[in-house]
Design a protein around this motif. Structure first.
Motif, PDB file in Angstrom:
ATOM      1  N   CYS A  27       2.996  -1.716   1.779  1.00  0.00           N
ATOM      2  CA  CYS A  27       2.935  -1.983   0.345  1.00  0.00           C
ATOM      3  C   CYS A  27       3.127  -0.708  -0.472  1.00  0.00           C
ATOM      4  N   CYS A  28       2.068  -0.129  -1.004  1.00  0.00           N
ATOM      5  CA  CYS A  28       2.168   1.072  -1.854  1.00  0.00           C
ATOM      6  C   CYS A  28       2.152   2.357  -1.031  1.00  0.00           C
ATOM      7  N   CYS A  29       1.292   2.406  -0.052  1.00  0.00           N
ATOM      8  CA  CYS A  29       1.146   3.619   0.763  1.00  0.00           C
ATOM      9  C   CYS A  29       2.427   3.867   1.557  1.00  0.00           C
ATOM     10  N   SER A  31       5.323   4.669   0.467  1.00  0.00           N
ATOM     11  CA  SER A  31       6.556   4.191  -0.160  1.00  0.00           C
ATOM     12  C   SER A  31       6.880   5.029  -1.398  1.00  0.00           C
ATOM     13  N   ALA A  32       8.021   4.722  -1.978  1.00  0.00           N
ATOM     14  CA  ALA A  32       8.452   5.433  -3.191  1.00  0.00           C
ATOM     15  C   ALA A  32       7.536   5.150  -4.375  1.00  0.00           C
ATOM     16  N   LYS A  33       6.647   4.165  -4.254  1.00  0.00           N
ATOM     17  CA  LYS A  33       5.673   3.901  -5.317  1.00  0.00           C
ATOM     18  C   LYS A  33       4.733   5.087  -5.507  1.00  0.00           C
ATOM     19  N   ILE A  34       4.589   5.908  -4.466  1.00  0.00           N
ATOM     20  CA  ILE A  34       3.802   7.143  -4.536  1.00  0.00           C
ATOM     21  C   ILE A  34       4.807   8.284  -4.406  1.00  0.00           C
ATOM     22  N   PRO A  35       5.331   8.767  -5.535  1.00  0.00           N
ATOM     23  CA  PRO A  35       6.376   9.801  -5.492  1.00  0.00           C
ATOM     24  C   PRO A  35       5.815  11.183  -5.182  1.00  0.00           C
ATOM     25  N   CYS A  61      -0.324  -2.730   5.310  1.00  0.00           N
ATOM     26  CA  CYS A  61      -1.172  -2.614   4.130  1.00  0.00           C
ATOM     27  C   CYS A  61      -2.638  -2.909   4.434  1.00  0.00           C
ATOM     28  N   CYS A  65      -4.795  -0.815  -2.471  1.00  0.00           N
ATOM     29  CA  CYS A  65      -3.678  -0.211  -3.193  1.00  0.00           C
ATOM     30  C   CYS A  65      -4.097   0.642  -4.379  1.00  0.00           C
ATOM     31  N   ALA A  68      -3.925   4.153  -3.198  1.00  0.00           N
ATOM     32  CA  ALA A  68      -2.720   4.257  -2.379  1.00  0.00           C
ATOM     33  C   ALA A  68      -2.568   5.602  -1.674  1.00  0.00           C
ATOM     34  N   ASN A  93      -2.497  12.526  -1.224  1.00  0.00           N
ATOM     35  CA  ASN A  93      -1.107  12.757  -1.619  1.00  0.00           C
ATOM     36  C   ASN A  93      -0.706  14.221  -1.580  1.00  0.00           C
TER      37      ASN A  93
END
Length: 136
Positions: A27-29, A31-35, A61, A65, A68, A93
């Protein structure tokens, strides 16, 4: 009695039961959702740094989220016997946080070594339902 039963710099003996480090990559982890983070490099780095020290696995997942880029450090059997419980870390991150997690696991992880204080900033408690997905 201190939660620490081994010296700060020693790793588990060869063949000993190890911690498990679970890295969310759904899902979020991861992925590009976390730039701004090379997610694949983070996972490779954990696997390389903890080779022979801990089992590192990626999972789908974990449904946390809002935090993330979740990493869960599960204690070894010895750590669990000493009172250690899984520690959920979110928003991991940056490479410094990953290095702090690695250093802690190298010293024994939950129940056997106190985590670096900075990891308190990343620690969260997921709902019982979410915890059950990983622990059950």
């Amino acid at each position: 009695m201190s939660r620490r039963s081994r010296s700060a710099g020693s790793a588990p003996p060869p063949g000993a039961a190890r911690c498990t480090v679970t890295v969310c990559r759904g899902c979020c982890c991861g992925s590009a959702k976390i730039p701004g983070l090379d997610h694949a490099a983070q996972l490779r780095g954990l696997r390389r740094a903890l080779d022979g020290v801990a089992a590192v696995r990626a999972t789908d997942c974990l449904d946390a989220c809002e935090h993330a880029n979740v990493i869960v450090v599960q204690p070894s059997p010895a750590g669990r016997a000493a009172g250690g419980r899984p520690v959920w870390l979110g928003l991991v991150n940056d490479l410094d946080a990953t290095a702090d997690i690695t250093a802690w696991v190298e010293r024994g992880g939950p129940g056997l070594a106190d985590p670096p204080g900075i990891l308190d900033l990343y620690t969260f408690t997921p709902s019982r339902r979410i915890r059950g997905q990983l622990e059950g």
